[in-house]
Design an enzyme around this catalytic site. Structure first.
Site, PDB file in Angstrom:
ATOM      1  N   HIS A  42       0.720  -1.183  -0.064  1.00  0.00           N
ATOM      2  CA  HIS A  42      -0.041   0.179   0.106  1.00  0.00           C
ATOM      3  C   HIS A  42       1.075   1.421   0.046  1.00  0.00           C
ATOM      4  O   HIS A  42       1.996   0.993   0.129  1.00  0.00           O
ATOM      5  CB  HIS A  42      -0.890  -0.009   1.317  1.00  0.00           C
ATOM      6  CG  HIS A  42      -0.433   0.044   2.642  1.00  0.00           C
ATOM      7  ND1 HIS A  42       0.507  -0.954   3.117  1.00  0.00           N
ATOM      8  CD2 HIS A  42      -0.453   1.224   3.426  1.00  0.00           C
ATOM      9  CE1 HIS A  42       0.761  -0.175   4.204  1.00  0.00           C
ATOM     10  NE2 HIS A  42       0.393   0.653   4.567  1.00  0.00           N
ATOM     11  N   HIS A  72       1.548   4.060   1.939  1.00  0.00           N
ATOM     12  CA  HIS A  72       1.973   4.898   2.846  1.00  0.00           C
ATOM     13  C   HIS A  72       3.622   4.991   3.031  1.00  0.00           C
ATOM     14  O   HIS A  72       4.086   4.060   2.549  1.00  0.00           O
ATOM     15  CB  HIS A  72       1.556   4.121   4.296  1.00  0.00           C
ATOM     16  CG  HIS A  72       0.170   4.828   4.718  1.00  0.00           C
ATOM     17  ND1 HIS A  72      -0.787   3.743   5.721  1.00  0.00           N
ATOM     18  CD2 HIS A  72      -0.775   5.248   4.213  1.00  0.00           C
ATOM     19  CE1 HIS A  72      -1.709   4.292   5.568  1.00  0.00           C
ATOM     20  NE2 HIS A  72      -1.923   5.215   4.633  1.00  0.00           N
ATOM     21  N   ASP A  81       6.150   4.981   4.940  1.00  0.00           N
ATOM     22  CA  ASP A  81       7.036   3.904   5.400  1.00  0.00           C
ATOM     23  C   ASP A  81       7.035   2.448   5.012  1.00  0.00           C
ATOM     24  O   ASP A  81       7.734   1.821   5.268  1.00  0.00           O
ATOM     25  CB  ASP A  81       6.739   3.919   6.969  1.00  0.00           C
ATOM     26  CG  ASP A  81       5.261   3.097   7.185  1.00  0.00           C
ATOM     27  OD1 ASP A  81       4.343   3.597   6.425  1.00  0.00           O
ATOM     28  OD2 ASP A  81       5.152   2.370   8.192  1.00  0.00           O
ATOM     29  N   HIS A  82       6.304   2.398   3.676  1.00  0.00           N
ATOM     30  CA  HIS A  82       6.165   1.185   3.082  1.00  0.00           C
ATOM     31  C   HIS A  82       6.879   1.433   1.654  1.00  0.00           C
ATOM     32  O   HIS A  82       7.231   0.581   0.887  1.00  0.00           O
ATOM     33  CB  HIS A  82       4.788   0.639   3.080  1.00  0.00           C
ATOM     34  CG  HIS A  82       4.238   0.078   4.398  1.00  0.00           C
ATOM     35  ND1 HIS A  82       4.286  -0.996   4.535  1.00  0.00           N
ATOM     36  CD2 HIS A  82       3.912   1.105   5.560  1.00  0.00           C
ATOM     37  CE1 HIS A  82       3.721  -1.433   5.768  1.00  0.00           C
ATOM     38  NE2 HIS A  82       3.298   0.121   6.196  1.00  0.00           N
ATOM     39  N   HIS A 141      -7.393  -0.660   5.748  1.00  0.00           N
ATOM     40  CA  HIS A 141      -6.438   0.232   6.224  1.00  0.00           C
ATOM     41  C   HIS A 141      -6.356   1.340   5.198  1.00  0.00           C
ATOM     42  O   HIS A 141      -6.254   2.686   5.379  1.00  0.00           O
ATOM     43  CB  HIS A 141      -4.979  -0.473   6.327  1.00  0.00           C
ATOM     44  CG  HIS A 141      -4.001   0.325   6.997  1.00  0.00           C
ATOM     45  ND1 HIS A 141      -3.999   0.880   8.176  1.00  0.00           N
ATOM     46  CD2 HIS A 141      -2.860   0.693   6.295  1.00  0.00           C
ATOM     47  CE1 HIS A 141      -2.723   1.521   8.474  1.00  0.00           C
ATOM     48  NE2 HIS A 141      -2.230   1.353   7.038  1.00  0.00           N
ATOM     49  N   ASP A 174      -0.153  -3.792   6.405  1.00  0.00           N
ATOM     50  CA  ASP A 174      -0.840  -3.261   7.683  1.00  0.00           C
ATOM     51  C   ASP A 174      -2.207  -3.639   8.017  1.00  0.00           C
ATOM     52  O   ASP A 174      -3.125  -2.983   8.725  1.00  0.00           O
ATOM     53  CB  ASP A 174      -0.661  -1.700   7.442  1.00  0.00           C
ATOM     54  CG  ASP A 174       0.668  -1.340   7.955  1.00  0.00           C
ATOM     55  OD1 ASP A 174       1.616  -1.897   8.211  1.00  0.00           O
ATOM     56  OD2 ASP A 174       0.842   0.046   7.808  1.00  0.00           O
ATOM     57  N   HIS A 185       4.718  -4.323  11.254  1.00  0.00           N
ATOM     58  CA  HIS A 185       5.008  -3.719  12.161  1.00  0.00           C
ATOM     59  C   HIS A 185       5.340  -4.559  13.614  1.00  0.00           C
ATOM     60  O   HIS A 185       4.436  -5.620  13.540  1.00  0.00           O
ATOM     61  CB  HIS A 185       3.987  -2.487  12.559  1.00  0.00           C
ATOM     62  CG  HIS A 185       4.142  -1.658  11.578  1.00  0.00           C
ATOM     63  ND1 HIS A 185       4.887  -0.175  11.701  1.00  0.00           N
ATOM     64  CD2 HIS A 185       3.358  -1.242  10.364  1.00  0.00           C
ATOM     65  CE1 HIS A 185       4.504   0.373  10.767  1.00  0.00           C
ATOM     66  NE2 HIS A 185       3.636  -0.223   9.887  1.00  0.00           N
TER      67      HIS A 185
END
Length: 266
Positions: A52, A54, A56-57, A112, A131, A169
């Protein structure tokens, strides 16, 4: 094939898959962490897999693709938010990684984010779920609805029970803290909390879990159970509980309860 956790940022895991000197990485939020992981193992990056959009990905995607020539796979539904995608994926697609000798099945898991996908490797039974599903929990509903997330979790829960769950995570202690709030008399949860506390004290990841483990202890996979439903109704109070007439409403109330929960452990 070997799967290795590459810790990044505060609590992210970037997953490195390798076989025969070649590698793929799932959600490379930090390019330097991936470079170091490849160099330490003498691997050549063949593929980048995105779940996805975001930051941090996807933060290391462009740099790693430019440096290595790795093929980049990700959700078609989020292609406008992710620069550098080369192979756009939809539900039920397959990703064939010949360099590693594996084929991954794509599962759409909105909730999410609206275009979130997961990757399932059916031979070794490995799930890379970003996530969506966590050990003891699930992702926040930043874009999707409770109905979407419940359906997504139902799809993941239907995978073979021995499937290894590689989430993105290290949220396990706070998730278990919430789970024990929901079910304070569940001795299995108390035992699991003690086990994970020992792992984390030793610096060992609590991930992967398994689908069987999550079915047994994760309140978000047990939202239809009598125990979790009763706890959600009690938490909501008499007036609000009258509006909790179906599993989707119970699940949504459970997720909102988790959003407001302040964990005693992390």
């Amino acid at each position: 094939m070997t799967v290795t956790a590459l810790p990044a940022f505060t609590d992210n895991y970037l997953w490195l898959l390798d076989a025969g000197g070649h590698a793929a990485v799932v959600d490379p939020g930090d390019a330097e962490v991936v470079r170091a992981g490849l160099a330490a193992r003498g691997l050549r990056l063949a593929a980048i897999l995105i779940t996805h959009h975001h930051p941090d990905h996807i933060g290391g995607l462009l740099a790693l693709a430019a440096e290595t020539g790795a093929a980049v796979y990700g959700p078609r539904a989020e292609s406008s938010k992710i620069k550098g995608l080369q192979h756009l994926l939809d539900d039920h697609d397959e990703v064939r990684l010949d360099a590693l000798g594996i084929t991954l099945q794509v599962i759409a898991v909105p909730g999410h984010t609206l275009g979130h996908i997961a990757y399932f490797e059916p031979t070794q039974r490995l799930l890379f779920c970003g996530d969506t599903l966590f050990v003891g929990g699930c992702g926040r509903l930043f874009e999707g609805t409770p109905a979407q997330m419940l359906e997504s979790l139902d799809r993941l829960a239907a995978l073979p029970p021995e499937t290894a769950v590689y989430c993105a995570h290290e949220y396990t202690l706070s998730n278990l803290d919430f789970a024990t709030t929901v079910e304070p008399h569940n001795l299995a949860l108390a035992e699991e909390m003690a086990r994970v506390q020992a792992l984390r004290a030793a610096g060992v990841p609590s991930v992967p879990s398994t689908i069987a483990h999550e079915r047994r202890l994760n309140p978000f996979l047990r939202a239809r159970s009598a125990e979790v439903t009763a706890a959600v109704v009690a938490q909501a109070g008499e007036e609000a509980s009258q509006k909790l007439g179906n599993p989707i409403e119970i699940f949504g109330a459970l997720r909102r309860w988790k959003d407001g929960h302040r964990p005693r452990v992390r």
